[in-house]
Design a protein around this motif. Sequence first.
Motif, short mmCIF file in Angstrom:
data_model
loop_
_atom_site.label_atom_id
_atom_site.label_comp_id
_atom_site.label_asym_id
_atom_site.label_seq_id
_atom_site.Cartn_x
_atom_site.Cartn_y
_atom_site.Cartn_z
N LEU A 107 -0.64 -3.93 5.60
CA LEU A 107 -1.25 -5.12 5.03
C LEU A 107 -2.35 -5.60 5.97
N ASP A 108 -3.49 -5.91 5.40
CA ASP A 108 -4.68 -6.27 6.19
C ASP A 108 -5.07 -7.72 5.84
N PHE A 109 -4.54 -8.65 6.62
CA PHE A 109 -4.75 -10.08 6.33
C PHE A 109 -6.02 -10.61 6.99
N HIS A 110 -6.55 -11.65 6.40
CA HIS A 110 -7.64 -12.41 7.00
C HIS A 110 -7.48 -13.86 6.57
N PHE A 111 -8.13 -14.77 7.29
CA PHE A 111 -8.06 -16.17 6.92
C PHE A 111 -9.16 -16.51 5.93
N GLU A 112 -8.78 -17.26 4.88
CA GLU A 112 -9.76 -17.88 3.97
C GLU A 112 -9.49 -19.38 4.07
N GLU A 113 -10.31 -20.05 4.86
CA GLU A 113 -10.06 -21.45 5.23
C GLU A 113 -8.66 -21.55 5.83
N ASP A 114 -7.76 -22.34 5.26
CA ASP A 114 -6.44 -22.49 5.88
C ASP A 114 -5.38 -21.58 5.26
N LYS A 115 -5.80 -20.58 4.51
CA LYS A 115 -4.86 -19.64 3.89
C LYS A 115 -5.01 -18.26 4.53
N TYR A 116 -3.91 -17.56 4.64
CA TYR A 116 -3.87 -16.22 5.24
C TYR A 116 -3.66 -15.24 4.09
N VAL A 117 -4.64 -14.38 3.85
CA VAL A 117 -4.70 -13.63 2.59
C VAL A 117 -4.83 -12.13 2.82
N ALA A 118 -4.08 -11.36 2.03
CA ALA A 118 -4.25 -9.89 2.01
C ALA A 118 -4.25 -9.42 0.57
N GLU A 119 -4.92 -8.32 0.32
CA GLU A 119 -4.91 -7.72 -1.02
C GLU A 119 -4.32 -6.33 -0.90
N LYS A 120 -3.51 -5.97 -1.87
CA LYS A 120 -2.81 -4.69 -1.76
C LYS A 120 -2.45 -4.17 -3.15
N THR A 121 -2.56 -2.86 -3.32
CA THR A 121 -2.04 -2.19 -4.50
C THR A 121 -0.98 -1.22 -4.01
N LEU A 122 0.26 -1.42 -4.48
CA LEU A 122 1.36 -0.58 -3.98
C LEU A 122 1.59 0.61 -4.90
N PRO A 123 1.76 1.81 -4.32
CA PRO A 123 2.06 2.99 -5.13
C PRO A 123 3.54 3.03 -5.53
N HIS A 124 3.89 4.01 -6.35
CA HIS A 124 5.24 4.09 -6.90
C HIS A 124 6.33 4.32 -5.85
N GLU A 125 5.94 4.75 -4.66
CA GLU A 125 6.94 4.94 -3.59
C GLU A 125 7.66 3.64 -3.25
N TYR A 126 7.09 2.50 -3.64
CA TYR A 126 7.65 1.20 -3.30
C TYR A 126 8.36 0.54 -4.47
N GLN A 127 8.65 1.28 -5.52
CA GLN A 127 9.24 0.65 -6.69
C GLN A 127 10.76 0.64 -6.63
N SER A 128 11.35 -0.18 -7.48
CA SER A 128 12.80 -0.18 -7.73
C SER A 128 12.97 0.35 -9.16
N TYR A 129 13.03 -0.55 -10.14
CA TYR A 129 12.99 -0.07 -11.52
C TYR A 129 11.60 0.49 -11.81
N GLU A 130 11.50 1.25 -12.89
CA GLU A 130 10.23 1.90 -13.22
C GLU A 130 9.08 0.88 -13.28
N GLY A 131 8.07 1.11 -12.48
CA GLY A 131 6.88 0.28 -12.52
C GLY A 131 6.97 -1.06 -11.81
N VAL A 132 8.13 -1.33 -11.19
CA VAL A 132 8.37 -2.65 -10.60
C VAL A 132 8.51 -2.53 -9.08
N VAL A 133 7.77 -3.34 -8.33
CA VAL A 133 7.88 -3.32 -6.87
C VAL A 133 9.28 -3.75 -6.45
N HIS A 134 9.86 -3.05 -5.48
CA HIS A 134 11.20 -3.36 -4.97
C HIS A 134 11.22 -4.78 -4.39
N GLY A 135 12.27 -5.51 -4.69
CA GLY A 135 12.37 -6.90 -4.23
C GLY A 135 12.35 -7.05 -2.72
N GLY A 136 12.89 -6.08 -2.01
CA GLY A 136 12.86 -6.15 -0.55
C GLY A 136 11.46 -6.01 -0.01
#
Length: 128
Positions: free
Chosen positions: A20-49
């Motif tokens: 994760l590559d965070f940066h500050f936007e004013e007082d918020k700490y922000v990152a953008e990410k697209t997760l591949p299927h290696e991180y899923q739990s149910y089909e198409g759903v990111v694992h809760g952990g």
Amino acid sequence: MPGENYCFACGPENPIGLHLDFHFEEDKYVAEKTLPHEYQSYEGVVHGGIITTMLDEAMGGYLYSGGERAVTARLDVRYRKTTPVGEHLVITGWEESRRGSFVNMKATIALADGTVTAEGTAKMALVD
Ligand SMILES: CCCCCCCCCCCCCCCC(=O)SCCNC(=O)CCNC(=O)[C@H](O)C(C)(C)COP(=O)(O)OP(=O)(O)OC[C@H]1O[C@@H](n2cnc3c(N)ncnc32)[C@H](O)[C@@H]1OP(=O)(O)O
């Protein structure tokens, strides 16, 4: 012994990390990410952990990047909607308040259209 660049969530040197590559936007700490299927739990759903890990990082990293070292003392996650793999996600953390050596933090994960899929609330303990 690997150092903080091996942080599972944000460390650039961790070969199995989320990078994760965070940066500050004013007082918020922000990152953008697209997760591949290696991180899923149910089909198409990111694992809760993994969702919890990203929220935790947004809150702890906010303090670390501001020059304070903190550990997570308490963390509550509200999973509002399923978070999809393969879609652009925005992870945001910010400080709500502090008292003594504890800081109350909040974080969200949102889709590109702003829909919040998960919210985190944490009490971070400042440590030396
Ligand atoms: C590009 C470059 C990359 C760089 C790369 C950077 C990497 C850098 C990333 C940083 C971002 C990391 C983000 C993840 C952060 C983690 O994942 S940290 C790991 C997970 N967390 C931990 O391991 C924390 C483990 N717990 C502890 O260390 C200790 O319990 C704590 C939280 C420090 C508190 O210990 P303490 O100060 O000794 O306090 P203690 O005597 O236990 O309690 C005193 C009072 O404090 C309060 N208190 C204590 N604990 C709590 C609690 N959990 N909740 C509420 N009140 C509490 C209570 O009033 C308590 O009184 P009692 O109710 O017990 O009577």
